[in-house]
Design a protein around this motif. Sequence first.
Motif, PDB file in Angstrom:
ATOM      1  N   GLU A   1      -6.467  -6.562  32.548  1.00 41.98           N
ATOM      2  CA  GLU A   1      -6.729  -5.402  33.531  1.00 41.98           C
ATOM      3  C   GLU A   1      -6.976  -4.284  32.955  1.00 41.98           C
ATOM      4  O   GLU A   1      -6.391  -3.581  32.188  1.00 41.98           O
ATOM      5  CB  GLU A   1      -5.378  -5.056  33.840  1.00 41.98           C
ATOM      6  N   ASP A   2      -8.191  -3.538  34.024  1.00 41.70           N
ATOM      7  CA  ASP A   2      -8.062  -1.913  33.470  1.00 41.70           C
ATOM      8  C   ASP A   2      -7.165  -1.491  33.835  1.00 41.70           C
ATOM      9  O   ASP A   2      -6.792  -0.848  34.792  1.00 41.70           O
ATOM     10  CB  ASP A   2      -9.365  -1.866  34.062  1.00 41.70           C
ATOM     11  N   SER A   3      -6.656   0.428  33.342  1.00 48.81           N
ATOM     12  CA  SER A   3      -6.088   1.022  33.532  1.00 48.81           C
ATOM     13  C   SER A   3      -6.243   2.364  33.366  1.00 48.81           C
ATOM     14  O   SER A   3      -5.616   3.367  33.987  1.00 48.81           O
ATOM     15  CB  SER A   3      -4.680   0.902  32.704  1.00 48.81           C
ATOM     16  N   ASP A   4      -7.619   2.844  33.664  1.00 44.04           N
ATOM     17  CA  ASP A   4      -7.787   3.319  33.629  1.00 44.04           C
ATOM     18  C   ASP A   4      -9.762   4.115  34.467  1.00 44.04           C
ATOM     19  O   ASP A   4     -10.066   5.083  34.631  1.00 44.04           O
ATOM     20  CB  ASP A   4      -8.474   4.697  32.677  1.00 44.04           C
ATOM     21  N   PHE A   5      -9.752   2.709  35.453  1.00 41.00           N
ATOM     22  CA  PHE A   5     -11.149   2.776  36.029  1.00 41.00           C
ATOM     23  C   PHE A   5     -12.165   3.234  35.900  1.00 41.00           C
ATOM     24  O   PHE A   5     -12.928   3.746  36.463  1.00 41.00           O
ATOM     25  CB  PHE A   5     -10.717   4.223  37.381  1.00 41.00           C
ATOM     26  N   TYR A   6     -12.051   3.424  34.084  1.00 36.54           N
ATOM     27  CA  TYR A   6     -13.685   2.713  33.462  1.00 36.54           C
ATOM     28  C   TYR A   6     -13.749   1.177  33.478  1.00 36.54           C
ATOM     29  O   TYR A   6     -12.707   1.328  32.701  1.00 36.54           O
ATOM     30  CB  TYR A   6     -13.915   3.864  32.328  1.00 36.54           C
ATOM     31  N   GLY A   7     -14.635   0.584  33.825  1.00 40.36           N
ATOM     32  CA  GLY A   7     -14.580  -0.900  33.239  1.00 40.36           C
ATOM     33  C   GLY A   7     -14.308  -1.151  31.893  1.00 40.36           C
ATOM     34  O   GLY A   7     -14.709  -0.369  30.426  1.00 40.36           O
ATOM     35  N   ASN A   8     -13.731  -2.632  31.021  1.00 36.15           N
ATOM     36  CA  ASN A   8     -13.722  -2.509  29.757  1.00 36.15           C
ATOM     37  C   ASN A   8     -14.575  -4.028  29.421  1.00 36.15           C
ATOM     38  O   ASN A   8     -15.498  -4.935  29.718  1.00 36.15           O
ATOM     39  CB  ASN A   8     -12.244  -3.250  30.072  1.00 36.15           C
ATOM     40  N   THR A   9     -14.621  -3.956  27.900  1.00 39.76           N
ATOM     41  CA  THR A   9     -15.572  -4.515  26.954  1.00 39.76           C
ATOM     42  C   THR A   9     -15.210  -5.661  27.245  1.00 39.76           C
ATOM     43  O   THR A   9     -16.136  -6.739  27.937  1.00 39.76           O
ATOM     44  CB  THR A   9     -15.532  -4.501  26.114  1.00 39.76           C
TER      45      THR A   9
ATOM     46  N   GLY B   1     -15.204   6.962  30.931  1.00 36.21           N
ATOM     47  CA  GLY B   1     -13.704   6.861  29.725  1.00 36.21           C
ATOM     48  C   GLY B   1     -13.576   5.885  28.857  1.00 36.21           C
ATOM     49  O   GLY B   1     -14.367   5.275  28.294  1.00 36.21           O
ATOM     50  N   ASN B   2     -12.743   4.783  28.608  1.00 28.58           N
ATOM     51  CA  ASN B   2     -12.258   4.182  28.020  1.00 28.58           C
ATOM     52  C   ASN B   2     -12.431   2.804  28.017  1.00 28.58           C
ATOM     53  O   ASN B   2     -11.512   1.663  29.167  1.00 28.58           O
ATOM     54  CB  ASN B   2     -10.521   4.026  27.569  1.00 28.58           C
ATOM     55  N   ALA B   3     -13.152   1.959  27.733  1.00 28.81           N
ATOM     56  CA  ALA B   3     -13.405   0.525  27.641  1.00 28.81           C
ATOM     57  C   ALA B   3     -13.114  -0.009  27.116  1.00 28.81           C
ATOM     58  O   ALA B   3     -12.560  -2.125  26.592  1.00 28.81           O
ATOM     59  CB  ALA B   3     -14.943   0.294  27.313  1.00 28.81           C
ATOM     60  N   VAL B   4     -11.635   0.001  26.199  1.00 29.86           N
ATOM     61  CA  VAL B   4     -10.582  -0.334  25.168  1.00 29.86           C
ATOM     62  C   VAL B   4      -9.229  -0.543  25.511  1.00 29.86           C
ATOM     63  O   VAL B   4      -8.046  -0.884  24.402  1.00 29.86           O
ATOM     64  CB  VAL B   4     -11.165  -1.082  23.957  1.00 29.86           C
ATOM     65  N   ASP B   5      -8.778   0.568  26.618  1.00 26.53           N
ATOM     66  CA  ASP B   5      -7.550   0.845  27.019  1.00 26.53           C
ATOM     67  C   ASP B   5      -6.608  -0.921  26.764  1.00 26.53           C
ATOM     68  O   ASP B   5      -5.565  -0.931  26.642  1.00 26.53           O
ATOM     69  CB  ASP B   5      -7.726   1.349  28.569  1.00 26.53           C
ATOM     70  N   ASN B   6      -7.086  -1.349  27.144  1.00 28.57           N
ATOM     71  CA  ASN B   6      -7.022  -3.262  27.562  1.00 28.57           C
ATOM     72  C   ASN B   6      -6.604  -4.042  25.816  1.00 28.57           C
ATOM     73  O   ASN B   6      -6.015  -4.903  25.887  1.00 28.57           O
ATOM     74  CB  ASN B   6      -6.930  -4.229  28.452  1.00 28.57           C
TER      75      ASN B   6
HETATM   76 CA    CA Z   1     -11.184   0.809  31.099  1.00 31.02          CA
END
Ligand code: CA
Length: 673
Positions: A303-311, A397-402
């Motif tokens: 899951e993503d947590s910052d509304f910016y898609g993850n890698t 945003g952050n693409a690695v928050d997960n």
């Molecule tokens: Ca993200």
Amino acid sequence: MRKLKIGVIALVIVLSLSFLFVGCDTEDKKNPPPPIHVESDTLYVEKVENLPEDFIMGMDASCVPSLEASGVKYYDYNGEKTDVYKTLYNNGINYIRVRVWNDPFDEKGNGYGGGNCDIENAIKVGKRATENHMKLLVNFHYSDFWADPAKQMVPKAWANMDIDTKAKALYEYTKDCLQKLKNAGVDVGMVQIGNETNGKMCGEKIWMNIVFKLMASGSKAVREVLPNALIAVHFANPEKVTNYADYASKLAYYNLDYDVFASSYYPYWHGTLENLTEVLNNVANTYNKKVMVAEVSYAYTAEDSDFYGNTIGEGGGVTKNYPYTVQGQANCVRDVIDTVAKMKNGIGVFYWEGTWISVGGASYEENLAIWEKHGSGWASSYAGDYDPDDAGQWYGGNAVDNQAFFDKYGKPLESLKVFGLVREGNVVENKANALEDTNLVIDLNGQILLPEKINAVMLDNSKQEVEVEWTQMAKVEGYETLPYGPIDFDAMKNDGVQKYDIIGTAGGMTAHCYVSMVEYNFLQNYSFEEGEKGWVATPIGAMDELKAEEKSTDSLTGLWHYHFWSQATNSVEFTLEQTVTDLPTGKYKYTISIMGGDGGNTNIYSYVKINGEIVKTSPLELGGYNVWNTAVIGDIDYQSGDEIVVGIYVQCEGAGNGAWGKIDDALLNSVKE
Ligand code: CA
């Protein structure tokens, strides 16, 4: 003027104090590192044997100051607000890595993002690492923003320099930065001269310029300011097996003074651990260098947590060697540590940006405003002038928050403890940790059977079957899953071609069985895309051409079809057949299509044989170019165990020269009774 004087005096006092602090040899006695004691009731960690005491357990934690400015707070396992660097130390981290960009700001002073990681940021991070008994790896990108194999842009201030001037500027910049860190009392243990410099660096693309001019200048500066620090070079893509031997030979050829050959290792991109071992051992053996992993990371959730898609992460499930769970993340890290510890001269592993979490806003818009203001996303819009193709297009945003070691609220995950626990191991009761998704393709007219057991990935990353109870289902339309309701097999059979997500419970977790209801074709290679495979042609006449042919413009679907042609009069006669066994008992329908011409009086029909006897036929004609005629034979009764053959007979009687035709798309579908 007066104010300024006071400021200068205050600064001198601060500097003197920090000199005193650095110069003090009894620092260890005054401020000895507290012993680390890591415990976990739930995390499974297999001990890494023969792990040296000084093995580097590193964490890249470059973004922390910009995240804190953005409102992020970090906690310890008790829920107490705690310096995140202290939490890292307490869980076994002994080294912090920080990236340094020359000037990550636009003309008006707006930050490019990614933590706005200039040398001032590195000093802040370094001081906190030192206060918490950890060494610092200073990672010079020698760029104003991200440097990686795809881009190695020259800093703005060096843009128009020739290579010798640039090398001199790099030397002075490195020296100046390291002196600032030294003056601030930061315990710099290692300096990285360039980041993922796979044949490019600082705008240069020639190895002589990269190594002999630029890296050599960086290396010289490190030796002069910090004679005890290790010098690291850093590359990526170990999976391309000639890369590292090639890079290392270039470094040797230009006689670069360095200590550590470092690699990125992202498990989902960079090949196997066996390959990593091979390519780094080769460098260690050939050139007697230390080796390490400078970057690794893995997802603890999809899951993503910052509304910016993850890698990585979307699509979820167990798609790689480790599930996207807290335990999966720990297992991945443990295996990389184990791998590097077993290498010749393997000195350590750095996790990448394990502290980079969401800035916590409730919407994309809210977060965007924070990222823009504090540089806490991967790139701000202000980076667009410097990096128009990447940051200019995709800033956010952050693409690695997960892939962090802290959840979105700043609480440490259990997996962070792996760095401490790996030294002695931590064996807990092994149980299911993640479930593998099940994917089924079921004939609309067949029986729907869901599995009673599915594969689970256990805490120790082994696989075991566990019992599952299926409870609810939902239709899946495109990327959207409609609301769940009771499982209804009749509805599934009556709603035509459709996808479903059936959920259930197994091992205390939610299991997914994705079912595609289809009109199942029991023939193989139905459209001749695999050539002759599955089909038998029997020539009766003497045709000039009789074969599967690749020509999309002559095919009903796909690229291939079955082709015949003959120059000689009355020579076209053949059958084309496929034999099918092991069908479920029931009613079936057989369909096949043909086009062609110049056949004179034709005798063409499709047929079905059961146990060697023709039971049904359907006539066909040649209608001309691209006029496809289709024969359908329905109501075929089939008993399990019978042999069924479907085919087409073609005869062109009284044909002149050049009778020709194309056959395509043979289907054998079950029919609802
Ligand atoms: Ca993200």
